[in-house]
Motif scaffolding. Structure first.
Motif, PDB file in Angstrom:
ATOM      1  N   CYS A  93       0.842  -1.188   0.000  1.00 38.46           N
ATOM      2  CA  CYS A  93       0.000   0.000   0.000  1.00 38.46           C
ATOM      3  C   CYS A  93       0.883   1.245   0.000  1.00 38.46           C
ATOM      4  CB  CYS A  93      -0.945   0.004   1.193  1.00 38.46           C
ATOM      5  SG  CYS A  93      -0.123  -0.056   2.787  1.00 38.46           S
ATOM      6  N   TYR A 108       0.856   5.550   1.055  1.00 39.42           N
ATOM      7  CA  TYR A 108       0.220   6.633   1.788  1.00 39.42           C
ATOM      8  C   TYR A 108       0.835   7.959   1.365  1.00 39.42           C
ATOM      9  CZ  TYR A 108      -0.999   2.725   4.853  1.00 39.42           C
ATOM     10  OH  TYR A 108      -1.454   1.537   5.349  1.00 39.42           O
ATOM     11  N   GLN A 152       1.349  11.850   2.801  1.00 39.61           N
ATOM     12  CA  GLN A 152       1.281  12.699   3.986  1.00 39.61           C
ATOM     13  C   GLN A 152       1.607  14.134   3.609  1.00 39.61           C
ATOM     14  OE1 GLN A 152       4.017  11.915   7.294  1.00 39.61           O
ATOM     15  NE2 GLN A 152       2.427  12.507   8.739  1.00 39.61           N
ATOM     16  N   THR A 200      -0.116  17.052   8.339  1.00 34.98           N
ATOM     17  CA  THR A 200      -1.360  16.279   8.415  1.00 34.98           C
ATOM     18  C   THR A 200      -1.065  14.798   8.617  1.00 34.98           C
ATOM     19  OG1 THR A 200      -1.541  15.792   6.056  1.00 34.98           O
ATOM     20  CG2 THR A 200      -2.422  17.914   6.811  1.00 34.98           C
ATOM     21  N   ALA A 201      -2.122  14.038   8.907  1.00 39.25           N
ATOM     22  CA  ALA A 201      -1.993  12.599   9.047  1.00 39.25           C
ATOM     23  C   ALA A 201      -1.851  11.956   7.662  1.00 39.25           C
ATOM     24  CB  ALA A 201      -3.222  12.028   9.751  1.00 39.25           C
ATOM     25  N   PRO A 202      -1.202  10.808   7.599  1.00 42.70           N
ATOM     26  CA  PRO A 202      -1.133  10.089   6.322  1.00 42.70           C
ATOM     27  C   PRO A 202      -2.522   9.733   5.801  1.00 42.70           C
ATOM     28  CG  PRO A 202       0.456   9.195   7.885  1.00 42.70           C
ATOM     29  CD  PRO A 202      -0.437  10.128   8.653  1.00 42.70           C
ATOM     30  N   LEU A 236      -4.450   7.072   2.865  1.00 44.20           N
ATOM     31  CA  LEU A 236      -4.253   5.919   1.999  1.00 44.20           C
ATOM     32  C   LEU A 236      -4.483   6.305   0.540  1.00 44.20           C
ATOM     33  CD1 LEU A 236      -3.738   2.856   1.774  1.00 44.20           C
ATOM     34  CD2 LEU A 236      -6.230   2.533   2.005  1.00 44.20           C
ATOM     35  N   TYR A 285      -4.002   0.556  -2.190  1.00 38.66           N
ATOM     36  CA  TYR A 285      -3.980  -0.660  -1.394  1.00 38.66           C
ATOM     37  C   TYR A 285      -3.997  -1.866  -2.314  1.00 38.66           C
ATOM     38  CZ  TYR A 285      -9.035  -1.033  -2.163  1.00 38.66           C
ATOM     39  OH  TYR A 285     -10.285  -1.146  -2.732  1.00 38.66           O
ATOM     40  N   GLU A 286      -3.639  -3.005  -1.778  1.00 39.85           N
ATOM     41  CA  GLU A 286      -3.567  -4.249  -2.570  1.00 39.85           C
ATOM     42  C   GLU A 286      -2.801  -4.017  -3.880  1.00 39.85           C
ATOM     43  OE1 GLU A 286      -7.548  -6.542  -0.873  1.00 39.85           O
ATOM     44  OE2 GLU A 286      -7.419  -6.024  -2.995  1.00 39.85           O
ATOM     45  N   TYR A 299       4.780   7.177   1.569  1.00 38.99           N
ATOM     46  CA  TYR A 299       5.279   5.991   2.267  1.00 38.99           C
ATOM     47  C   TYR A 299       4.670   4.726   1.663  1.00 38.99           C
ATOM     48  CZ  TYR A 299       6.781   9.168   6.001  1.00 38.99           C
ATOM     49  OH  TYR A 299       7.381  10.169   6.725  1.00 38.99           O
ATOM     50  N   TRP A 357       3.019  -6.025   5.036  1.00 38.26           N
ATOM     51  CA  TRP A 357       3.199  -6.927   6.179  1.00 38.26           C
ATOM     52  C   TRP A 357       4.471  -7.726   5.953  1.00 38.26           C
ATOM     53  CZ3 TRP A 357       1.221  -7.634  10.917  1.00 38.26           C
ATOM     54  CH2 TRP A 357       1.488  -8.839  11.575  1.00 38.26           C
ATOM     55  N   VAL A 377       3.665  -4.997  10.673  1.00 40.35           N
ATOM     56  CA  VAL A 377       3.456  -4.021   9.611  1.00 40.35           C
ATOM     57  C   VAL A 377       4.753  -3.229   9.472  1.00 40.35           C
ATOM     58  CG1 VAL A 377       2.231  -1.921   8.945  1.00 40.35           C
ATOM     59  CG2 VAL A 377       0.978  -3.805  10.023  1.00 40.35           C
ATOM     60  N   PHE A 415       6.936  -0.127   7.178  1.00 39.38           N
ATOM     61  CA  PHE A 415       6.845   1.019   6.284  1.00 39.38           C
ATOM     62  C   PHE A 415       8.206   1.304   5.665  1.00 39.38           C
ATOM     63  CE2 PHE A 415       2.638   2.389   7.328  1.00 39.38           C
ATOM     64  CZ  PHE A 415       2.453   2.156   8.681  1.00 39.38           C
ATOM     65  N   GLY A 431      10.962   4.250   4.476  1.00 40.66           N
ATOM     66  CA  GLY A 431      11.433   5.434   5.172  1.00 40.66           C
ATOM     67  C   GLY A 431      10.794   6.734   4.708  1.00 40.66           C
ATOM     68  N   LEU A 437       7.284   6.804   9.550  1.00 44.16           N
ATOM     69  CA  LEU A 437       6.238   6.114  10.301  1.00 44.16           C
ATOM     70  C   LEU A 437       6.764   4.829  10.928  1.00 44.16           C
ATOM     71  CD1 LEU A 437       3.429   6.401   7.591  1.00 44.16           C
ATOM     72  CD2 LEU A 437       3.749   7.885   9.585  1.00 44.16           C
ATOM     73  N   TRP A 476       5.096   1.469  12.966  1.00 48.08           N
ATOM     74  CA  TRP A 476       3.938   0.736  13.486  1.00 48.08           C
ATOM     75  C   TRP A 476       4.228   0.264  14.896  1.00 48.08           C
ATOM     76  CZ3 TRP A 476       3.643  -4.835  14.109  1.00 48.08           C
ATOM     77  CH2 TRP A 476       2.345  -5.311  14.387  1.00 48.08           C
ATOM     78  N   TYR A 517      -0.540   8.193  16.138  1.00 51.46           N
ATOM     79  CA  TYR A 517      -1.772   8.070  15.373  1.00 51.46           C
ATOM     80  C   TYR A 517      -2.461   6.748  15.699  1.00 51.46           C
ATOM     81  CZ  TYR A 517       0.300  11.551  12.146  1.00 51.46           C
ATOM     82  OH  TYR A 517       0.870  12.669  11.581  1.00 51.46           O
ATOM     83  N   TYR A 574      -7.291  -0.715  10.202  1.00 52.37           N
ATOM     84  CA  TYR A 574      -6.526  -1.504   9.224  1.00 52.37           C
ATOM     85  C   TYR A 574      -7.359  -2.671   8.724  1.00 52.37           C
ATOM     86  CZ  TYR A 574      -2.438  -3.957   7.289  1.00 52.37           C
ATOM     87  OH  TYR A 574      -1.540  -4.575   6.447  1.00 52.37           O
ATOM     88  N   ALA A 589      -4.952  -2.287   4.588  1.00 51.86           N
ATOM     89  CA  ALA A 589      -4.022  -1.165   4.788  1.00 51.86           C
ATOM     90  C   ALA A 589      -4.669  -0.290   5.844  1.00 51.86           C
ATOM     91  CB  ALA A 589      -3.828  -0.380   3.490  1.00 51.86           C
ATOM     92  N   PHE A 590      -3.958   0.729   6.302  1.00 51.12           N
ATOM     93  CA  PHE A 590      -4.580   1.673   7.230  1.00 51.12           C
ATOM     94  C   PHE A 590      -5.475   2.611   6.417  1.00 51.12           C
ATOM     95  CE2 PHE A 590      -3.201   0.686  11.363  1.00 51.12           C
ATOM     96  CZ  PHE A 590      -1.930   0.142  11.281  1.00 51.12           C
ATOM     97  N   TRP A 599      -7.288   7.145   9.356  1.00 54.09           N
ATOM     98  CA  TRP A 599      -6.326   7.609  10.360  1.00 54.09           C
ATOM     99  C   TRP A 599      -6.971   8.685  11.234  1.00 54.09           C
ATOM    100  CZ3 TRP A 599      -0.764   6.573  10.135  1.00 54.09           C
ATOM    101  CH2 TRP A 599      -0.407   5.695   9.104  1.00 54.09           C
ATOM    102  N   GLY A 600      -6.562   8.704  12.488  1.00 53.60           N
ATOM    103  CA  GLY A 600      -6.900   9.842  13.321  1.00 53.60           C
ATOM    104  C   GLY A 600      -5.996  11.011  12.955  1.00 53.60           C
ATOM    105  N   GLN A 601      -6.247  12.155  13.552  1.00 51.47           N
ATOM    106  CA  GLN A 601      -5.449  13.346  13.234  1.00 51.47           C
ATOM    107  C   GLN A 601      -4.088  13.314  13.906  1.00 51.47           C
ATOM    108  OE1 GLN A 601      -8.008  16.480  14.729  1.00 51.47           O
ATOM    109  NE2 GLN A 601      -6.972  16.521  16.715  1.00 51.47           N
TER     110      GLN A 601
END
Lengths: 110, 117
Positions: free
Chosen positions: A35, A37, A39, A43-45, A47, A50-51, A88, A92, A99, A101, A103, B47, B49, B96, B100, B103-104, B107-109
């Motif tokens: 997947c 992401y 960012q 802010t938050a990442p 999506l 996916y897949e 990012y 898995w 999980v 990620f 860098g 990030l 996990w 955060y 999932y 994938a995630f 997300w929260g803020q």
């Protein structure tokens, strides 16, 4: 040191196409879905993919994903200044049972 | 629409326990196929996990943090929680919570936690 390897930065001009690579191993990318992401600064990442190559609802088709063996690639066409962000990859890892990620890659739209 | 909101102290002293809560709205934790997870991001870094939990109680943890992490779910409050003990400055990060599936997806803020005396 991240389990998945991404270039620290990429850049391209508005309207151009850019690709971001994500390199892993047989315990992660080779046998698992990848997947991606996005960012945006402060802010938050979010999506994007996916897949390996599916886009959630609302993600424009300018964003695409692919996978081959132990590597995956995010492609972005028709670059806009609003695409400037950190990207990012994630998946898995069956050896770590975790999980993982990459860098992260900072995209600059010149 | 599923929404997640993290909450907890923004400052924790070294060697103490970091405790955060994630409140889920727009959907129920119970009976959901989602795993509910925690991810952190140190300032200027990538990030990481931390771990994930299913409402059934099934959990997965980052091996590098496993000995210090407890993740739990409270279905009556529709919340998940994170406890990280024996914190050091290296645990300073934005934390955060995420939902999932493959994938995630959500997300929260995020909430900034600083470890400092």
């Amino acid at each position: 040191q991240s389990v998945l390897t991404q270039p620290p930065s990429v850049s391209a001009a508005p309207g151009q196409r850019v690709t971001i690579s994500c390199s892993g191993s047989s315990s992660n990318i080779d046998n698992k879905y990848v997947c991606w992401y996005q960012q945006l600064p402060g802010t938050a990442p979010k999506l994007l993919i996916y897949e390996n190559n599916k886009r959630p609802s609302g993600i424009p088709d300018r964003f695409s994903g692919s996978k081959s063996g132990t590597s995956a690639t995010l492609g972005i066409t028709g670059l806009q200044t609003g695409d400037e962000a950190d990207y990012y990859c994630g998946t898995w890892d069956s050896s770590l049972s975790a999980v993982v990620f990459g860098g992260g890659t900072t995209l600059t739209v010149l | 629409q599923l929404q997640l909101q993290e909450s907890g102290p923004g400052l924790v002293k070294p060697s103490e326990t970091l405790s955060l809560t994630c409140t889920v709205s727009g959907g129920s934790i119970s009976g959901s196929s989602y795993y509910w997870g925690w991810i952190r991001q140190p300032p200027g870094k990538g990030l990481e996990w931390i771990g994930s939990i299913h409402y059934s109680g099934s959990t997965h943890h980052n091996p590098s943090l496993k000995s210090r992490v407890t993740i739990s779910v409270d279905t009556s409050k529709n919340q998940i929680s994170l406890k990280l003990n024996s914190v050091t400055a290296a645990d300073t990060a934005v934390y955060y919570c995420g939902a999932y599936l493959f994938a995630f997806d959500v997300w929260g803020q995020g909430t900034m936690v600083t470890v400092s005396s």
